[in-house]
Design a protein around this motif. Structure first.
Motif, PDB file in Angstrom:
ATOM      1  N   GLY A  13     -53.820 -59.841 -25.862  1.00 36.77           N
ATOM      2  CA  GLY A  13     -54.412 -60.123 -27.175  1.00 36.77           C
ATOM      3  C   GLY A  13     -54.371 -58.916 -28.091  1.00 36.77           C
ATOM      4  O   GLY A  13     -54.078 -59.048 -29.287  1.00 36.77           O
ATOM      5  N   MET A  14     -54.640 -57.754 -27.563  1.00 32.94           N
ATOM      6  CA  MET A  14     -54.583 -56.533 -28.370  1.00 32.94           C
ATOM      7  C   MET A  14     -53.149 -56.252 -28.818  1.00 32.94           C
ATOM      8  O   MET A  14     -52.926 -55.836 -29.951  1.00 32.94           O
ATOM      9  N   GLU A  15     -52.188 -56.502 -27.936  1.00 28.13           N
ATOM     10  CA  GLU A  15     -50.782 -56.307 -28.305  1.00 28.13           C
ATOM     11  C   GLU A  15     -50.376 -57.247 -29.435  1.00 28.13           C
ATOM     12  O   GLU A  15     -49.676 -56.848 -30.366  1.00 28.13           O
ATOM     13  N   PHE A  16     -50.861 -58.495 -29.380  1.00 25.09           N
ATOM     14  CA  PHE A  16     -50.586 -59.454 -30.451  1.00 25.09           C
ATOM     15  C   PHE A  16     -51.206 -59.009 -31.768  1.00 25.09           C
ATOM     16  O   PHE A  16     -50.571 -59.082 -32.823  1.00 25.09           O
ATOM     17  N   LEU A  17     -52.437 -58.533 -31.725  1.00 23.56           N
ATOM     18  CA  LEU A  17     -53.113 -58.108 -32.953  1.00 23.56           C
ATOM     19  C   LEU A  17     -52.443 -56.879 -33.568  1.00 23.56           C
ATOM     20  O   LEU A  17     -52.342 -56.773 -34.792  1.00 23.56           O
ATOM     21  N   ILE A  18     -51.962 -55.966 -32.749  1.00 25.85           N
ATOM     22  CA  ILE A  18     -51.251 -54.798 -33.272  1.00 25.85           C
ATOM     23  C   ILE A  18     -49.937 -55.224 -33.917  1.00 25.85           C
ATOM     24  O   ILE A  18     -49.575 -54.745 -34.995  1.00 25.85           O
ATOM     25  N   LEU A  20     -49.299 -58.183 -35.207  1.00 19.56           N
ATOM     26  CA  LEU A  20     -49.665 -58.910 -36.420  1.00 19.56           C
ATOM     27  C   LEU A  20     -50.028 -57.940 -37.545  1.00 19.56           C
ATOM     28  O   LEU A  20     -49.641 -58.136 -38.702  1.00 19.56           O
ATOM     29  N   GLY A  21     -50.743 -56.863 -37.217  1.00 18.01           N
ATOM     30  CA  GLY A  21     -51.074 -55.837 -38.212  1.00 18.01           C
ATOM     31  C   GLY A  21     -49.835 -55.153 -38.754  1.00 18.01           C
ATOM     32  O   GLY A  21     -49.761 -54.840 -39.945  1.00 18.01           O
ATOM     33  N   SER A  22     -48.852 -54.953 -37.907  1.00 17.76           N
ATOM     34  CA  SER A  22     -47.603 -54.354 -38.346  1.00 17.76           C
ATOM     35  C   SER A  22     -46.877 -55.268 -39.332  1.00 17.76           C
ATOM     36  O   SER A  22     -46.379 -54.816 -40.368  1.00 17.76           O
ATOM     37  N   ILE A  23     -46.808 -56.552 -39.024  1.00 17.59           N
ATOM     38  CA  ILE A  23     -46.141 -57.517 -39.910  1.00 17.59           C
ATOM     39  C   ILE A  23     -46.902 -57.632 -41.233  1.00 17.59           C
ATOM     40  O   ILE A  23     -46.302 -57.651 -42.314  1.00 17.59           O
ATOM     41  N   LEU A  24     -48.220 -57.693 -41.178  1.00 19.36           N
ATOM     42  CA  LEU A  24     -49.008 -57.782 -42.410  1.00 19.36           C
ATOM     43  C   LEU A  24     -48.880 -56.512 -43.247  1.00 19.36           C
ATOM     44  O   LEU A  24     -48.878 -56.578 -44.480  1.00 19.36           O
ATOM     45  N   THR A  65     -43.257 -52.378 -34.469  1.00 22.81           N
ATOM     46  CA  THR A  65     -43.979 -53.083 -33.417  1.00 22.81           C
ATOM     47  C   THR A  65     -43.932 -54.593 -33.617  1.00 22.81           C
ATOM     48  O   THR A  65     -43.627 -55.338 -32.686  1.00 22.81           O
ATOM     49  N   GLY A  66     -44.216 -55.046 -34.811  1.00 20.25           N
ATOM     50  CA  GLY A  66     -44.203 -56.478 -35.086  1.00 20.25           C
ATOM     51  C   GLY A  66     -42.811 -57.070 -35.042  1.00 20.25           C
ATOM     52  O   GLY A  66     -42.611 -58.195 -34.590  1.00 20.25           O
ATOM     53  N   VAL A  67     -41.826 -56.286 -35.481  1.00 18.28           N
ATOM     54  CA  VAL A  67     -40.436 -56.761 -35.462  1.00 18.28           C
ATOM     55  C   VAL A  67     -39.978 -56.966 -34.023  1.00 18.28           C
ATOM     56  O   VAL A  67     -39.332 -57.966 -33.698  1.00 18.28           O
ATOM     57  N   ASN A  68     -40.314 -56.041 -33.147  1.00 14.95           N
ATOM     58  CA  ASN A  68     -39.939 -56.181 -31.739  1.00 14.95           C
ATOM     59  C   ASN A  68     -40.725 -57.276 -31.045  1.00 14.95           C
ATOM     60  O   ASN A  68     -40.179 -58.007 -30.222  1.00 14.95           O
ATOM     61  N   TYR A  69     -42.007 -57.413 -31.337  1.00 14.30           N
ATOM     62  CA  TYR A  69     -42.853 -58.394 -30.664  1.00 14.30           C
ATOM     63  C   TYR A  69     -42.465 -59.824 -31.035  1.00 14.30           C
ATOM     64  O   TYR A  69     -42.400 -60.695 -30.170  1.00 14.30           O
ATOM     65  N   PHE A  70     -42.209 -60.069 -32.315  1.00 15.74           N
ATOM     66  CA  PHE A  70     -41.883 -61.414 -32.762  1.00 15.74           C
ATOM     67  C   PHE A  70     -40.376 -61.675 -32.806  1.00 15.74           C
ATOM     68  O   PHE A  70     -39.940 -62.719 -33.265  1.00 15.74           O
ATOM     69  N   HIS A  71     -39.550 -60.728 -32.361  1.00 13.45           N
ATOM     70  CA  HIS A  71     -38.093 -60.848 -32.307  1.00 13.45           C
ATOM     71  C   HIS A  71     -37.492 -61.193 -33.649  1.00 13.45           C
ATOM     72  O   HIS A  71     -36.677 -62.112 -33.781  1.00 13.45           O
TER      73      HIS A  71
END
Length: 74
Positions: A13-18, A20-24, A65-71
């Motif tokens: 969950g923390m990884e998702f929030l980080i 998401l913060g990067s994308i925002l 971070t968000g670019v890598n997480y959400f591909h």
């Protein structure tokens, strides 16, 4: 074993929030600059706050971070 599952889910969950913060942060930076360039006087003051907040989010969460997480872009 239940407590290990809890901490594993908490880390996910923390990884998702980080991410998401990067994308925002990236989205806020792009929209902030666009409105800052073409906006009126009052909008420029508000967008300056959005740009500063977005830079802070990117500094905390990371730029890719968000670019890598959400591909995105891969």
């Amino acid at each position: 074993m239940v407590i290990f599952d809890y901490f594993d889910d908490l880390g996910t969950g923390m990884e998702f929030l980080i991410a998401l913060g990067s994308i925002l942060g990236m989205l806020g930076l792009v929209v902030g600059f666009i409105v800052f360039i073409w906006g009126g006087g009052r909008l420029k003051k508000q967008m300056l706050g959005v740009i500063i907040f977005s830079i802070a989010l990117l500094a905390i969460c990371g730029l890719d971070t968000g670019v890598n997480y959400f591909h995105i872009f891969r």
